[in-house]
Design a protein around this motif. Structure first.
Motif, PDB file in Angstrom:
ATOM      1  N   PHE A 174      97.926  10.590 -20.357  1.00 52.87           N
ATOM      2  CA  PHE A 174      96.769  10.402 -19.478  1.00 52.87           C
ATOM      3  C   PHE A 174      95.778   9.406 -20.084  1.00 52.87           C
ATOM      4  N   PHE A 175      95.633   9.431 -21.407  1.00 53.69           N
ATOM      5  CA  PHE A 175      94.735   8.468 -22.054  1.00 53.69           C
ATOM      6  C   PHE A 175      95.197   7.041 -21.786  1.00 53.69           C
ATOM      7  N   TRP A 176      96.505   6.793 -21.948  1.00 50.46           N
ATOM      8  CA  TRP A 176      97.018   5.443 -21.721  1.00 50.46           C
ATOM      9  C   TRP A 176      96.974   5.075 -20.242  1.00 50.46           C
ATOM     10  N   PHE A 186      96.112  -1.606 -10.372  1.00 48.89           N
ATOM     11  CA  PHE A 186      97.482  -1.280  -9.968  1.00 48.89           C
ATOM     12  C   PHE A 186      97.863   0.155 -10.365  1.00 48.89           C
ATOM     13  N   PHE A 187      97.269   0.668 -11.441  1.00 49.20           N
ATOM     14  CA  PHE A 187      97.630   1.989 -11.968  1.00 49.20           C
ATOM     15  C   PHE A 187      96.773   3.120 -11.400  1.00 49.20           C
ATOM     16  N   LEU A 188      95.946   2.845 -10.411  1.00 48.89           N
ATOM     17  CA  LEU A 188      94.997   3.845  -9.909  1.00 48.89           C
ATOM     18  C   LEU A 188      95.651   5.140  -9.437  1.00 48.89           C
ATOM     19  N   LEU A 189      96.846   5.075  -8.918  1.00 49.92           N
ATOM     20  CA  LEU A 189      97.516   6.267  -8.402  1.00 49.92           C
ATOM     21  C   LEU A 189      98.421   6.942  -9.421  1.00 49.92           C
ATOM     22  N   PHE A 190      98.596   6.339 -10.590  1.00 49.13           N
ATOM     23  CA  PHE A 190      99.550   6.911 -11.545  1.00 49.13           C
ATOM     24  C   PHE A 190      99.127   8.282 -12.087  1.00 49.13           C
ATOM     25  N   PRO A 191      97.818   8.594 -12.202  1.00 48.67           N
ATOM     26  CA  PRO A 191      97.460   9.958 -12.620  1.00 48.67           C
ATOM     27  C   PRO A 191      98.037  11.027 -11.700  1.00 48.67           C
ATOM     28  N   LEU A 192      98.260  10.692 -10.447  1.00 47.88           N
ATOM     29  CA  LEU A 192      98.842  11.662  -9.507  1.00 47.88           C
ATOM     30  C   LEU A 192     100.357  11.733  -9.630  1.00 47.88           C
ATOM     31  N   VAL A 193     100.957  10.692 -10.205  1.00 49.93           N
ATOM     32  CA  VAL A 193     102.411  10.693 -10.406  1.00 49.93           C
ATOM     33  C   VAL A 193     102.790  11.668 -11.520  1.00 49.93           C
ATOM     34  N   VAL A 409     109.287   2.617 -12.895  1.00 45.97           N
ATOM     35  CA  VAL A 409     109.649   1.324 -12.292  1.00 45.97           C
ATOM     36  C   VAL A 409     109.487   1.391 -10.777  1.00 45.97           C
ATOM     37  N   LEU A 410     109.927   2.496 -10.168  1.00 46.86           N
ATOM     38  CA  LEU A 410     109.775   2.662  -8.724  1.00 46.86           C
ATOM     39  C   LEU A 410     108.311   2.678  -8.310  1.00 46.86           C
ATOM     40  N   TYR A 411     107.462   3.268  -9.143  1.00 50.27           N
ATOM     41  CA  TYR A 411     106.023   3.258  -8.869  1.00 50.27           C
ATOM     42  C   TYR A 411     105.529   1.827  -8.748  1.00 50.27           C
ATOM     43  N   HIS A 412     105.945   0.972  -9.671  1.00 52.14           N
ATOM     44  CA  HIS A 412     105.509  -0.425  -9.635  1.00 52.14           C
ATOM     45  C   HIS A 412     105.992  -1.118  -8.361  1.00 52.14           C
ATOM     46  N   TYR A 413     107.236  -0.865  -7.989  1.00 54.17           N
ATOM     47  CA  TYR A 413     107.750  -1.478  -6.767  1.00 54.17           C
ATOM     48  C   TYR A 413     106.992  -0.976  -5.545  1.00 54.17           C
ATOM     49  N   ALA A 414     106.764   0.329  -5.476  1.00 55.91           N
ATOM     50  CA  ALA A 414     106.103   0.902  -4.301  1.00 55.91           C
ATOM     51  C   ALA A 414     104.659   0.427  -4.181  1.00 55.91           C
ATOM     52  N   ILE A 415     103.913   0.425  -5.283  1.00 54.35           N
ATOM     53  CA  ILE A 415     102.520  -0.014  -5.233  1.00 54.35           C
ATOM     54  C   ILE A 415     102.446  -1.495  -4.857  1.00 54.35           C
TER      55      ILE A 415
END
Length: 460
Positions: A174-176, A186-193, A409-415
């Motif tokens: 979470f820190f990173w 681009f990473f705004l939704l990754f905490p929810l992933v 990787v899929l997160y990057h493609y989807a975002i």
């Protein structure tokens, strides 16, 4: 005697490991020096001034930028104040090369922790060290260099967490993620992933206690999004804009134009049609829709932090969510089937250089061949579907790190597909090292299979 032999063997292994890693790091440093000498300085593009302006604003009056979050500009500020703002194009490559080489070490650790295969770890880290698509970002004044390090650090700590069941690694992930968000929205939704991945692990293996993880998950997500709310409030106090980055307004307008959804608002449709009929062709993206940044400036959508552009785009998307979802999902799968290594910023700069290194060019050809394995990305998605729904429990556990890597990787493609109208290779750049891992694992498996078959054949 046995104890001493074991200690002696361990020392020899450590010496061999240190020697190999030193060789990999030296290769990585050497190839970066060759690129620096070929170009003479860092590459600046149209987005670079927004990072430089943010860095200077932070330094002179702690001012925030509505375009860029602060982490990368803080790196610029550090180098600018120490070595002079006028020398940034010459000194930033040093900082970014150090970050790039640190990322090589993390890649080694990630692959070794994920697959327990030291040979493959050396190979992947070496390829990441000399892969032009990866190290070229060390010479570009953009945030991708930082983002690559943060993306691999997130996944490395998630692999550690699921392998060792130690909560501190969850906090580190979470820190990173927090750091990545404040480098690139681009990473705004990754905490929810992350909680989704935790839930998937629980459903597949039942080897973690969800109740014990609720507190750290809720705490970390609350801190991250609470900080974003406070950051947006500080933005409002300074500029009158409440939000993380006004760039999103223009990107969303680009999406609705890309999907031919501007027709749902007559005024917007009329402006788009006017632009299509009157603009130069280089301002028409793929011959299909106006370039959004030029469009908002020319047709009166720039005022009040692009509020009108964002308002129109959100109204269209919320009014036609299924159309937007279907088109974005289709674009996601289309991108997965295309070559992700097609950003030409550094390629063009190198081609135009009068001092380009012949050795660097030859090494680049080797990694270009490796990158032709990108169709394995689609294969990895299909394999993950098999692992999740059909594989045995032991296989799921063994291959869960692979699922994490593919998910990132899929997160990057989807975002990229859902929130941007183009420039996809650059948006995928933070995941390039993870893609390299995917492309390396299949040849490694094939070679391992051949070796086992050969050994069994001779044994028989």
């Amino acid at each position: 005697m046995t104890k001493y032999k074991k200690e002696s063997t361990d020392i020899k292994k450590r010496i061999l490991h240190n020697f190999i890693m030193a060789a990999i790091m030296a290769s990585g440093a050497g190839i970066r020096i060759l690129l620096y000498k070929s170009l003479g300085k860092a590459i600046e593009v149209s987005d670079t001034p927004t990072y430089l302006d943010c860095a200077m604003s932070l330094y002179y009056h702690l001012g925030l930028s509505e375009y860029r979050p602060p982490v990368y500009p803080l790196g610029i500020m550090l180098m600018g104040t120490k070595y002079g703002w006028a020398n940034l194009s010459r000194v930033m490559p040093y900082l970014q090369s150090l970050i790039g080489l640190a990322n090589v070490v993390i890649i080694f650790k990630l692959v070794h922790e994920a697959f327990k295969n030291r040979t493959m770890s050396y190979i992947v880290s070496f390829m990441c060290a000399i892969g032009f698509s990866i190290y070229n970002w060390d010479l570009v004044l953009l945030s991708e260099n930082f983002s690559i390090l943060f993306a691999t650090s997130i996944i490395y700590n998630l692999v550690l967490f699921f392998n060792r069941k130690v909560n501190k690694y969850l906090y580190f992930s979470f820190f990173w993620t927090f750091t990545a968000i404040y480098t690139k929205p681009f990473f705004l939704l990754f905490p929810l992933v992350i909680p989704v991945l935790v839930a998937v692990r629980y459903l597949l293996l039942k080897d973690i206690q969800i109740k014990n993880l609720l507190k750290p998950l809720i705490l970390c997500i609350s801190i991250i999004y609470g900080s974003i709310f406070l950051y947006s409030g500080l933005h409002y106090a300074q500029t009158g804009y409440f939000g993380f980055s006004s760039v999103g307004n223009v990107n969303l307008l680009g999406k609705v134009m890309q999907y031919d959804m501007a027709k749902y608002i007559p005024e917007l449709e009329a402006d788009v049609e006017k632009a299509m009929n009157n603009e130069n062709q280089w301002l028409i993206v793929d011959g299909k829709f106006p370039e959004p940044w030029n469009f908002v400036g020319k047709y009166g959508y720039r005022e009040n932090h692009y509020e009108k552009a964002g308002k129109y785009a959100k109204k269209i998307i919320l009014g036609h969510p299924f159309e937007f979802m279907i088109k974005s999902t289709g674009l996601t799968f289309q991108l997965i089937q295309e070559n992700p290594f097609k950003d030409y910023i550094a390629v063009n700069a190198l081609a135009n250089s009068e001092n380009k290194s012949k050795l660097l060019t030859e090494i680049k050809k080797i990694t270009d061949y490796f990158e032709n394995l990108y169709p394995l990305i689609l294969l990895s998605v299909l394999e993950c579907i098999y692992l999740i729904f059909f594989a045995g429990k032991s296989t799921k556990e063994k291959m869960f790190p692979f699922i994490l890597i593919v998910a990132a990787v899929l997160y990057h493609y989807a975002i990229a597909a859902f929130f941007s109208y183009g420039d996809y290779p650059r948006l995928l750049a933070p995941s390039y090292c993870l893609i390299y891992i995917i492309m390396a694992i299949y040849p490694a498996r094939f070679i391992s299979f051949l070796m086992i078959r050969t050994i069994n054949l001779y044994a028989a």
